[in-house]
Design a protein around this motif. Structure first.
Motif, mmCIF file in Angstrom:
data_model
loop_
_atom_site.group_PDB
_atom_site.id
_atom_site.type_symbol
_atom_site.label_atom_id
_atom_site.label_comp_id
_atom_site.label_asym_id
_atom_site.label_seq_id
_atom_site.Cartn_x
_atom_site.Cartn_y
_atom_site.Cartn_z
ATOM 1 N N GLY A 192 0.821 -1.211 0.000
ATOM 2 C CA GLY A 192 0.000 0.000 0.000
ATOM 3 C C GLY A 192 0.850 1.255 0.000
ATOM 4 O O GLY A 192 0.562 2.218 -0.708
ATOM 5 N N ALA A 193 1.912 1.237 0.773
ATOM 6 C CA ALA A 193 2.813 2.388 0.814
ATOM 7 C C ALA A 193 3.487 2.600 -0.530
ATOM 8 O O ALA A 193 3.644 3.732 -0.985
ATOM 9 N N ALA A 194 3.870 1.508 -1.188
ATOM 10 C CA ALA A 194 4.515 1.619 -2.497
ATOM 11 C C ALA A 194 3.548 2.176 -3.534
ATOM 12 O O ALA A 194 3.919 3.012 -4.352
ATOM 13 N N VAL A 195 2.306 1.736 -3.490
ATOM 14 C CA VAL A 195 1.304 2.253 -4.422
ATOM 15 C C VAL A 195 1.084 3.736 -4.174
ATOM 16 O O VAL A 195 1.040 4.534 -5.108
ATOM 17 N N ALA A 196 0.983 4.131 -2.902
ATOM 18 C CA ALA A 196 0.789 5.549 -2.578
ATOM 19 C C ALA A 196 1.952 6.378 -3.106
ATOM 20 O O ALA A 196 1.753 7.459 -3.658
ATOM 21 N N GLY B 214 -7.360 -2.631 -1.225
ATOM 22 C CA GLY B 214 -6.708 -1.639 -0.374
ATOM 23 C C GLY B 214 -5.962 -0.596 -1.184
ATOM 24 O O GLY B 214 -6.014 0.597 -0.887
ATOM 25 N N ALA B 215 -5.277 -1.035 -2.224
ATOM 26 C CA ALA B 215 -4.462 -0.122 -3.026
ATOM 27 C C ALA B 215 -5.318 0.881 -3.794
ATOM 28 O O ALA B 215 -4.930 2.039 -3.952
ATOM 29 N N LYS B 216 -6.489 0.468 -4.249
ATOM 30 C CA LYS B 216 -7.325 1.339 -5.066
ATOM 31 C C LYS B 216 -7.822 2.568 -4.304
ATOM 32 O O LYS B 216 -8.208 3.551 -4.912
ATOM 33 N N ASP B 217 -7.753 2.531 -2.968
ATOM 34 C CA ASP B 217 -8.107 3.715 -2.178
ATOM 35 C C ASP B 217 -7.160 4.876 -2.459
ATOM 36 O O ASP B 217 -7.480 6.023 -2.185
ATOM 37 N N TYR B 218 -5.970 4.582 -2.993
ATOM 38 C CA TYR B 218 -4.984 5.622 -3.282
ATOM 39 C C TYR B 218 -5.154 6.218 -4.676
ATOM 40 O O TYR B 218 -4.364 7.057 -5.088
ATOM 41 N N GLY B 219 -6.163 5.778 -5.411
ATOM 42 C CA GLY B 219 -6.346 6.250 -6.775
ATOM 43 C C GLY B 219 -5.449 5.467 -7.719
ATOM 44 O O GLY B 219 -5.012 4.363 -7.416
ATOM 45 N N GLY B 220 -5.154 6.025 -8.864
ATOM 46 C CA GLY B 220 -4.262 5.383 -9.814
ATOM 47 C C GLY B 220 -4.979 4.465 -10.785
ATOM 48 O O GLY B 220 -6.202 4.329 -10.780
ATOM 49 N N PHE B 221 -4.175 3.821 -11.622
ATOM 50 C CA PHE B 221 -4.689 2.937 -12.660
ATOM 51 C C PHE B 221 -4.007 1.588 -12.536
ATOM 52 O O PHE B 221 -2.805 1.511 -12.282
ATOM 53 N N TYR B 222 -4.780 0.526 -12.729
ATOM 54 C CA TYR B 222 -4.330 -0.831 -12.475
ATOM 55 C C TYR B 222 -4.630 -1.726 -13.670
ATOM 56 O O TYR B 222 -5.726 -1.693 -14.218
ATOM 57 N N LEU B 223 -3.647 -2.523 -14.039
ATOM 58 C CA LEU B 223 -3.841 -3.573 -15.034
ATOM 59 C C LEU B 223 -3.814 -4.869 -14.249
ATOM 60 O O LEU B 223 -2.817 -5.178 -13.585
ATOM 61 N N VAL B 224 -4.901 -5.615 -14.304
ATOM 62 C CA VAL B 224 -5.063 -6.787 -13.456
ATOM 63 C C VAL B 224 -5.059 -8.055 -14.299
ATOM 64 O O VAL B 224 -5.818 -8.178 -15.263
ATOM 65 N N GLY B 225 -4.166 -8.978 -13.930
ATOM 66 C CA GLY B 225 -4.077 -10.263 -14.610
ATOM 67 C C GLY B 225 -4.259 -11.402 -13.632
ATOM 68 O O GLY B 225 -4.749 -11.217 -12.518
ATOM 69 N N ALA B 226 -3.854 -12.594 -14.047
ATOM 70 C CA ALA B 226 -3.969 -13.791 -13.227
ATOM 71 C C ALA B 226 -2.868 -13.787 -12.170
ATOM 72 O O ALA B 226 -1.718 -14.083 -12.470
ATOM 73 N N LYS B 227 -3.221 -13.398 -10.947
ATOM 74 C CA LYS B 227 -2.303 -13.304 -9.807
ATOM 75 C C LYS B 227 -1.191 -12.283 -10.021
ATOM 76 O O LYS B 227 -0.101 -12.406 -9.493
ATOM 77 N N TRP B 228 -1.458 -11.233 -10.784
ATOM 78 C CA TRP B 228 -0.524 -10.121 -10.932
ATOM 79 C C TRP B 228 -1.281 -8.825 -11.165
ATOM 80 O O TRP B 228 -2.424 -8.826 -11.627
ATOM 81 N N VAL B 229 -0.617 -7.711 -10.817
ATOM 82 C CA VAL B 229 -1.164 -6.367 -11.025
ATOM 83 C C VAL B 229 -0.020 -5.454 -11.445
ATOM 84 O O VAL B 229 1.081 -5.535 -10.896
ATOM 85 N N ALA B 230 -0.282 -4.599 -12.430
ATOM 86 C CA ALA B 230 0.649 -3.528 -12.793
ATOM 87 C C ALA B 230 -0.040 -2.214 -12.448
ATOM 88 O O ALA B 230 -1.227 -2.033 -12.730
ATOM 89 N N VAL B 231 0.703 -1.302 -11.821
ATOM 90 C CA VAL B 231 0.147 -0.021 -11.367
ATOM 91 C C VAL B 231 0.947 1.109 -11.982
ATOM 92 O O VAL B 231 2.179 1.108 -11.920
ATOM 93 N N GLY B 232 0.265 2.088 -12.569
ATOM 94 C CA GLY B 232 0.958 3.233 -13.142
ATOM 95 C C GLY B 232 -0.036 4.244 -13.676
ATOM 96 O O GLY B 232 -1.231 4.180 -13.392
ATOM 97 N N GLU B 233 0.465 5.167 -14.469
ATOM 98 C CA GLU B 233 -0.408 6.146 -15.109
ATOM 99 C C GLU B 233 -1.302 5.435 -16.117
ATOM 100 O O GLU B 233 -0.986 4.361 -16.617
#
Length: 145
Positions: free
Chosen positions: A11-15, A95-114
């Motif tokens: 969560g801290a890393a996503v923030a 939990g991470a989505k509370d920080y906003g941002g954009f997420y690419l969600v796959g099978a047991k993986w997530v990429a977070v960025g602009e």
């Protein structure tokens, strides 16, 4: 939800990433996803997924339930996280989505960025685009006093 040290670190890393990349929506008016061909969703380890987009991840978290690293490619940087279980992934994402941002969600993986970054990654990794919660009209931030 049971919070573990890995979940809190994630969560801290996503923030931090959202703060670095800006948490606003921002669109250039073009709908890149409408014209993009999306491949089947990729699977694999953090390193295998990173190799698909030609990056060498800088590992931040290496735990049984989550592995997470920062990737830098020509168009910017993003966080890539892999999970031991689907439930762990969903709890982290919720939990991470509370920080906003954009997420690419796959099978047991997530990429977070602009938004532009995750849309670009989707062209290589497949997956589903999700957007974090926006709090208020500007940047999101929680202040307690």
């Amino acid at each position: 939800m049971r919070l573990t040290r890995g979940t809190l670190l994630a969560g801290a890393a996503v923030a931090a990433l959202v703060a670095l990349t800006g948490c606003g929506g921002g669109s250039d008016g073009k709908d890149a996803t409408a014209k993009q061909t999306v491949p089947p969703t990729a699977t694999g380890s953090l390193e295998e997924l990173a190799a698909e987009v030609k990056c060498k991840p800088s590992i931040q978290t290496d735990a049984d339930e989550i592995r997470q690293g920062v990737c830098k490619i020509g168009s910017g940087k993003f966080i890539l996280a892999t999970f031991a279980t689907d439930r762990g992934q969903r709890e982290w994402l919720d939990g991470a989505k509370d920080y906003g941002g954009f997420y690419l969600v796959g099978a047991k993986w997530v990429a977070v960025g602009e938004q532009k970054m995750v849309t670009t990654l989707r062209g290589r990794l497949g997956g589903t685009l999700e957007q974090g919660t926006q709090h208020g009209a500007g940047h999101s931030g929680h202040h307690s006093g």
